[in-house]
Design an enzyme around this catalytic site. Structure first.
Site, PDB file in Angstrom:
ATOM      1  N   ASN A   1     -21.152  40.317  31.524  1.00  0.00           N
ATOM      2  CA  ASN A   1     -21.220  40.188  32.978  1.00  0.00           C
ATOM      3  C   ASN A   1     -22.426  39.377  33.467  1.00  0.00           C
ATOM      4  O   ASN A   1     -22.506  39.055  34.640  1.00  0.00           O
ATOM      5  CB  ASN A   1     -21.209  41.564  33.649  1.00  0.00           C
ATOM      6  CG  ASN A   1     -22.357  42.442  33.234  1.00  0.00           C
ATOM      7  OD1 ASN A   1     -22.727  42.482  32.068  1.00  0.00           O
ATOM      8  ND2 ASN A   1     -22.918  43.157  34.181  1.00  0.00           N
ATOM      9  N   HIS A   2     -23.329  38.989  32.588  1.00  0.00           N
ATOM     10  CA  HIS A   2     -24.452  38.128  32.979  1.00  0.00           C
ATOM     11  C   HIS A   2     -24.252  36.691  32.472  1.00  0.00           C
ATOM     12  O   HIS A   2     -25.209  35.920  32.378  1.00  0.00           O
ATOM     13  CB  HIS A   2     -25.778  38.691  32.456  1.00  0.00           C
ATOM     14  CG  HIS A   2     -26.164  39.974  33.106  1.00  0.00           C
ATOM     15  ND1 HIS A   2     -26.728  40.014  34.362  1.00  0.00           N
ATOM     16  CD2 HIS A   2     -26.043  41.259  32.695  1.00  0.00           C
ATOM     17  CE1 HIS A   2     -26.945  41.275  34.694  1.00  0.00           C
ATOM     18  NE2 HIS A   2     -26.538  42.049  33.697  1.00  0.00           N
TER      19      HIS A   2
ATOM     20  N   ASN B   1     -27.616  38.692  27.162  1.00  0.00           N
ATOM     21  CA  ASN B   1     -28.806  38.814  27.975  1.00  0.00           C
ATOM     22  C   ASN B   1     -30.048  38.347  27.224  1.00  0.00           C
ATOM     23  O   ASN B   1     -31.127  38.891  27.390  1.00  0.00           O
ATOM     24  CB  ASN B   1     -28.970  40.242  28.455  1.00  0.00           C
ATOM     25  CG  ASN B   1     -27.851  40.659  29.370  1.00  0.00           C
ATOM     26  OD1 ASN B   1     -27.283  39.847  30.098  1.00  0.00           O
ATOM     27  ND2 ASN B   1     -27.519  41.932  29.345  1.00  0.00           N
TER      28      ASN B   1
ATOM     29  N   HIS C   1     -17.077  44.058  26.291  1.00  0.00           N
ATOM     30  CA  HIS C   1     -18.237  44.397  27.103  1.00  0.00           C
ATOM     31  C   HIS C   1     -17.756  45.372  28.160  1.00  0.00           C
ATOM     32  O   HIS C   1     -16.941  45.023  29.010  1.00  0.00           O
ATOM     33  CB  HIS C   1     -18.822  43.136  27.746  1.00  0.00           C
ATOM     34  CG  HIS C   1     -20.093  43.390  28.477  1.00  0.00           C
ATOM     35  ND1 HIS C   1     -21.293  43.545  27.825  1.00  0.00           N
ATOM     36  CD2 HIS C   1     -20.350  43.536  29.786  1.00  0.00           C
ATOM     37  CE1 HIS C   1     -22.250  43.765  28.723  1.00  0.00           C
ATOM     38  NE2 HIS C   1     -21.694  43.763  29.912  1.00  0.00           N
TER      39      HIS C   1
END
Length: 168
Positions: free
Chosen positions: A28-29, A1, A114
């Site tokens: 997840n990003h 991120n 993650h």
């Protein structure tokens, strides 16, 4: 991120490498920045989760060589609880580690997971210790020694006797 909380860009990757990062992992990003989809294929040090579906750009694991010649397998996994549905991370790592054995194909294996839920992190830890990992912490060594004990408490002397060979 690294891109303001939304994924990463090629420019940010290059900046992180310049200040000493060897490998970067995503979560997840991963695809929040559109340019990452094209960039990830050209950057062998940027890893997306291994358990993304087949055909996803990039790689989820790679082997790197240290300056002194050792090999390190770096793996990135993402769990599924409170996340987008992905392939099973346990199966993904099991398949990878079946083909890449510690000491045979890699001098070290680093897994970056993650995860949002502690329960998945604990489940993964147990899974790895049972199947692949060599515990290296003192509590883990004592736990490993105690796995063969019947349903009774041990005296301190018995614990010392059990772990003595592990200290050698």
């Amino acid at each position: 991120n690294a891109a303001g909380g939304y994924g990463i860009t090629g420019e940010i990757c290059r900046g992180l490498y310049q200040v000493g990062a060897d490998v970067l992992t995503l979560g997840n990003h991963a695809w929040d920045q559109r340019e990452t989809i094209g960039y990830i294929e050209s950057d062998s040090r940027l890893l997306r989760p291994l358990n993304y579906p087949a055909g996803t750009p990039g790689r989820g694991a790679a082997t790197y060589r240290t300056q002194d010649g050792r090999t390190i397998l770096v793996v990135q996994l993402m769990t599924r609880l409170f996340m987008d549905p992905l392939d099973d991370p346990f199966s993904a790592i099991e398949n990878l580690l079946t083909a890449n054995r510690l000491g045979a194909t890699a001098d070290a294996i680093v897994v970056d997971m993650h995860a949002e839920a502690t329960s998945e992190k604990v489940a993964f830890e147990v899974f790895q210790r049972i199947n692949h990992a060599t515990p290296v912490t003192a509590p883990a060594l004592v736990t490993l020694a105690l796995l063969g004990v019947d349903n009774r408490g041990l005296t301190l002397a018995e614990v010392h006797q059990l772990v003595a060979p592990l200290r050698a």
